[in-house]
Design a protein around this motif. Sequence first.
Motif, PDB file in Angstrom:
ATOM      1  N   ALA A 403       0.857  -1.187   0.000  1.00 12.30           N
ATOM      2  CA  ALA A 403       0.000   0.000   0.000  1.00 12.30           C
ATOM      3  C   ALA A 403       0.886   1.227   0.000  1.00 12.30           C
ATOM      4  N   ASN A 404       0.431   2.274  -0.651  1.00 12.28           N
ATOM      5  CA  ASN A 404       1.173   3.531  -0.658  1.00 12.28           C
ATOM      6  C   ASN A 404       0.210   4.702  -0.637  1.00 12.28           C
ATOM      7  N   ILE A 405       0.671   5.821  -0.113  1.00 12.69           N
ATOM      8  CA  ILE A 405      -0.121   7.039  -0.060  1.00 12.69           C
ATOM      9  C   ILE A 405       0.818   8.227  -0.207  1.00 12.69           C
ATOM     10  N   SER A 406       0.399   9.218  -0.978  1.00 16.12           N
ATOM     11  CA  SER A 406       1.218  10.400  -1.225  1.00 16.12           C
ATOM     12  C   SER A 406       0.367  11.649  -1.037  1.00 16.12           C
ATOM     13  N   THR A 407       0.866  12.575  -0.233  1.00 18.23           N
ATOM     14  CA  THR A 407       0.222  13.878  -0.100  1.00 18.23           C
ATOM     15  C   THR A 407       0.911  14.860  -1.032  1.00 18.23           C
ATOM     16  N   TYR A 408       0.202  15.938  -1.340  1.00 19.59           N
ATOM     17  CA  TYR A 408       0.721  16.831  -2.374  1.00 19.59           C
ATOM     18  C   TYR A 408       0.147  18.226  -2.188  1.00 19.59           C
ATOM     19  N   LYS A 409       1.027  19.235  -2.204  1.00 17.56           N
ATOM     20  CA  LYS A 409       0.589  20.619  -2.151  1.00 17.56           C
ATOM     21  C   LYS A 409       1.332  21.400  -3.217  1.00 17.56           C
ATOM     22  N   ASN A 410       0.582  22.132  -4.012  1.00 17.38           N
ATOM     23  CA  ASN A 410       1.136  22.901  -5.117  1.00 17.38           C
ATOM     24  C   ASN A 410       0.878  24.384  -4.883  1.00 17.38           C
ATOM     25  N   GLU A 411       1.900  25.214  -5.084  1.00 21.48           N
ATOM     26  CA  GLU A 411       1.742  26.655  -4.886  1.00 21.48           C
ATOM     27  C   GLU A 411       2.619  27.415  -5.882  1.00 21.48           C
ATOM     28  N   VAL A 412       2.032  28.366  -6.577  1.00 21.80           N
ATOM     29  CA  VAL A 412       2.781  29.243  -7.465  1.00 21.80           C
ATOM     30  C   VAL A 412       3.495  30.281  -6.615  1.00 21.80           C
ATOM     31  N   THR A 413       4.810  30.416  -6.785  1.00 18.69           N
ATOM     32  CA  THR A 413       5.580  31.353  -5.965  1.00 18.69           C
ATOM     33  C   THR A 413       5.935  32.634  -6.697  1.00 18.69           C
ATOM     34  N   SER A 414       5.914  32.612  -8.033  1.00 20.51           N
ATOM     35  CA  SER A 414       6.139  33.853  -8.789  1.00 20.51           C
ATOM     36  C   SER A 414       5.670  33.661 -10.219  1.00 20.51           C
ATOM     37  N   LEU A 415       5.305  34.766 -10.859  1.00 20.63           N
ATOM     38  CA  LEU A 415       4.964  34.792 -12.275  1.00 20.63           C
ATOM     39  C   LEU A 415       5.773  35.901 -12.936  1.00 20.63           C
ATOM     40  N   GLY A 416       6.230  35.623 -14.158  1.00 17.40           N
ATOM     41  CA  GLY A 416       7.174  36.516 -14.808  1.00 17.40           C
ATOM     42  C   GLY A 416       6.804  37.986 -14.786  1.00 17.40           C
ATOM     43  N   ASN A 417       5.625  38.324 -15.317  1.00 17.84           N
ATOM     44  CA  ASN A 417       5.224  39.727 -15.364  1.00 17.84           C
ATOM     45  C   ASN A 417       4.257  40.088 -14.244  1.00 17.84           C
ATOM     46  N   GLY A 418       4.004  39.133 -13.349  1.00 12.23           N
ATOM     47  CA  GLY A 418       3.135  39.403 -12.217  1.00 12.23           C
ATOM     48  C   GLY A 418       1.660  39.236 -12.497  1.00 12.23           C
ATOM     49  N   ASP A 419       1.269  39.164 -13.787  1.00 16.23           N
ATOM     50  CA  ASP A 419      -0.142  39.035 -14.141  1.00 16.23           C
ATOM     51  C   ASP A 419      -0.590  37.576 -14.045  1.00 16.23           C
ATOM     52  N   ALA A 420      -1.836  37.376 -13.666  1.00 12.02           N
ATOM     53  CA  ALA A 420      -2.396  36.031 -13.578  1.00 12.02           C
ATOM     54  C   ALA A 420      -2.512  35.417 -14.970  1.00 12.02           C
ATOM     55  N   ILE A 421      -2.467  34.096 -15.014  1.00 12.93           N
ATOM     56  CA  ILE A 421      -2.639  33.349 -16.259  1.00 12.93           C
ATOM     57  C   ILE A 421      -3.990  32.647 -16.198  1.00 12.93           C
ATOM     58  N   TYR A 422      -4.789  32.800 -17.239  1.00 12.82           N
ATOM     59  CA  TYR A 422      -6.132  32.230 -17.270  1.00 12.82           C
ATOM     60  C   TYR A 422      -6.176  31.062 -18.259  1.00 12.82           C
ATOM     61  N   GLY A 423      -6.904  30.006 -17.865  1.00 17.88           N
ATOM     62  CA  GLY A 423      -7.134  28.874 -18.747  1.00 17.88           C
ATOM     63  C   GLY A 423      -8.531  28.953 -19.323  1.00 17.88           C
ATOM     64  N   HIS A 424      -8.652  28.675 -20.629  1.00 17.81           N
ATOM     65  CA  HIS A 424      -9.920  28.861 -21.333  1.00 17.81           C
ATOM     66  C   HIS A 424     -10.512  27.548 -21.815  1.00 17.81           C
ATOM     67  N   ALA A 425     -11.803  27.583 -22.098  1.00 17.47           N
ATOM     68  CA  ALA A 425     -12.530  26.439 -22.640  1.00 17.47           C
ATOM     69  C   ALA A 425     -12.200  26.283 -24.118  1.00 17.47           C
ATOM     70  N   PHE A 426     -12.897  25.333 -24.785  1.00 16.99           N
ATOM     71  CA  PHE A 426     -12.669  25.087 -26.198  1.00 16.99           C
ATOM     72  C   PHE A 426     -12.827  26.352 -27.037  1.00 16.99           C
TER      73      PHE A 426
END
Length: 660
Positions: A403-426
């Motif tokens: 048996a195995n288990i893995s925890t995971y935390k993801n965090e953005v620490t910086s963005l090049g120009n400081g502006d947010a990046i948006y993901g879009h639909a089709f």
Amino acid sequence: MKAVWLPVLFIQLWGGDPITPVFRNNLVDVPDFLGDIYNGYEPNNLYSQYAGFLFSNKRNPVGQIERMRQSTYETLFVKAGANLEVKLFNFLKFNSRFGMDLARSTTEGLQPKYFLNAFDKADENTVIANNSRNNYFVWEQTLTYDQTFGKFKVGALLGTSAEKTYVSIVNASIQGIINNDKDMAILNAGTINPSVSGYPYDNSMLSFFGRASLDYDSKYLLAVNLRRDGSSKFADGHKWGTFPSVSAAWRFSSEAFMKTAHSWLDDAKLRVSYGLIGNQNVPGGLNYSQYGSSIYDYYCFGSPTTPSIGSGVITVGNPVMEWETSKQFDLGLDLLLFNNSLEIVADYFRKDIDNMLMQEPLPTTLGFPMFPYSNVGSMRNTGWEFGITYRKAWSDFNFTASANISTYKNEVTSLGNGDAIYGHAFDNVTVLTKTEVGQPVGYFYGYATNGIFQNEEQVEGSAQRESAKPGDIRFKDLNSDDVLDEQDRTKIGDPWPDFVYGLSLGATWKGFDFNVFFQGSQGNDVLNMTLRDFESGTGTMNAREDFLNRAWNGEGSTDKYHRISAEQGQNSEISDYFVEDGSYLRLKNLQLGYNFCERLLKIKGISYLRLYVSAQNLFTLTKYSGLDPEIGSSNATLNGIDQGFYPQARTWTVGLNIKF
């Protein structure tokens, strides 16, 4: 049929309206609202017998399959390798490994002429002949040194590796053959609109690497690695990256102070490592801007009625793009207990990714047709990994459980120009996700809901009074300005799980063997975009079986599901209404086999014979209402979004392994 078409056909199927029949060549007593179904119908055209969807812009999937059958899709794969090892001295050996992976694909056939509706038609029949070649070669040379000096073991390795990928694609087509007969699918039979296109593509990587290791009495271990990688995907001055790493281990079970534990502790080791890893996983040629022409690249010079063809930027190059670098720290503990029957592994990791390779949004006023790839920022991944394995034998019966288990935390620490990046639909317009500093990559972004409007009084007292009706979704006015707008959008879900886990069970008894593997994910959300179509209420899309019974149908009927109406208002806005718990437990693999012993093998020349039956994806336990909660994406900003995701198939396999 190529498997790559299956998701496309699947989307057409669930997006089709529930009213239009599959065929239109044998209908009787056609109601008035289906009167347009015969538009363009040709009784003598086999591909005209299918009905075009009257209330959606999707294609008839049955007709699409039949048209695809008029072409042949063939792919030949060749995989080969060779290995040469030369022992120069007892302590020194040379190794050379060569591998290749070749693919040849051909598509030939006919795309028939037909008309079902304005969205599902072909004005001319088309003969196609497409060919592609894909070559991958890798050649690695290593020189390995191993020597023992008393309790010291010294090792070293020097090596180089060269990889080359070459792709060539040629597509040819012509239109205007006399009929839709597949036997006429010959390029020379066409009369109009000949077309030939194609391009070559190649990339390569050259690497130099080395390793030095020191082992004292199998108790203290140290290893140092260094890689220098060069990639053709980056421009001059940025092609090369250097990636060192170091690891150490202490087998403390061999220390004198641990002797009293040897009755139950077989082995115990503490590990620590830190290193850099490079990533160049982007398409090639991105350091160059590409120019070309399209049907839109026309401009009138002089005469206003005589357009001239021109060209423009197709892709924007980035000549300063460089390697993405991951800096990973790992601290681990390995334990082997009770006469090797119990094994425990525990790890803590922290991974900092710098110079992330992603597409960077630019202002639309710049007029670029696409966002260029850039080194846009950094992020941190942290977590724990635990594994446990138990082994036990009783005479002829052997049992193993892991048996195995893995925890995971993801965090953005910086963005090049400081502006947010948006993901879009089709549609490349609807915003689904947002990536910003201090948050995980690609979290779901939209409106937070507050139930369903039950009456006019609630509507009039809200920021949605101009657009909503009783039975519509009620959104939260987060900044309390009595206006529902962009400022009220917020984080509504996270596609990344709190932890993932797995369970494997195995057993053998005489000639029989049995293995089963479960995998699961907990705490991840799924943005179920299919509900926007299924619950649109317009009648132009398929609907779920329970839609009618659960929808709002009067005050107090439900505070969870909106009303059925062709006028959806803001119900289709991206909100947590479409966010569901994507946690699941899946039986991923099950296998039962039997090894025939030598005395049962009467066939001369056969030394090994094993018969097995296996199954994949037998069942999934989940609260997710869609078809499959395990939804990934090659784009990290669009992970966990169900936009008509094709589910994993349940597969049964019967096999026979033979060795001569």
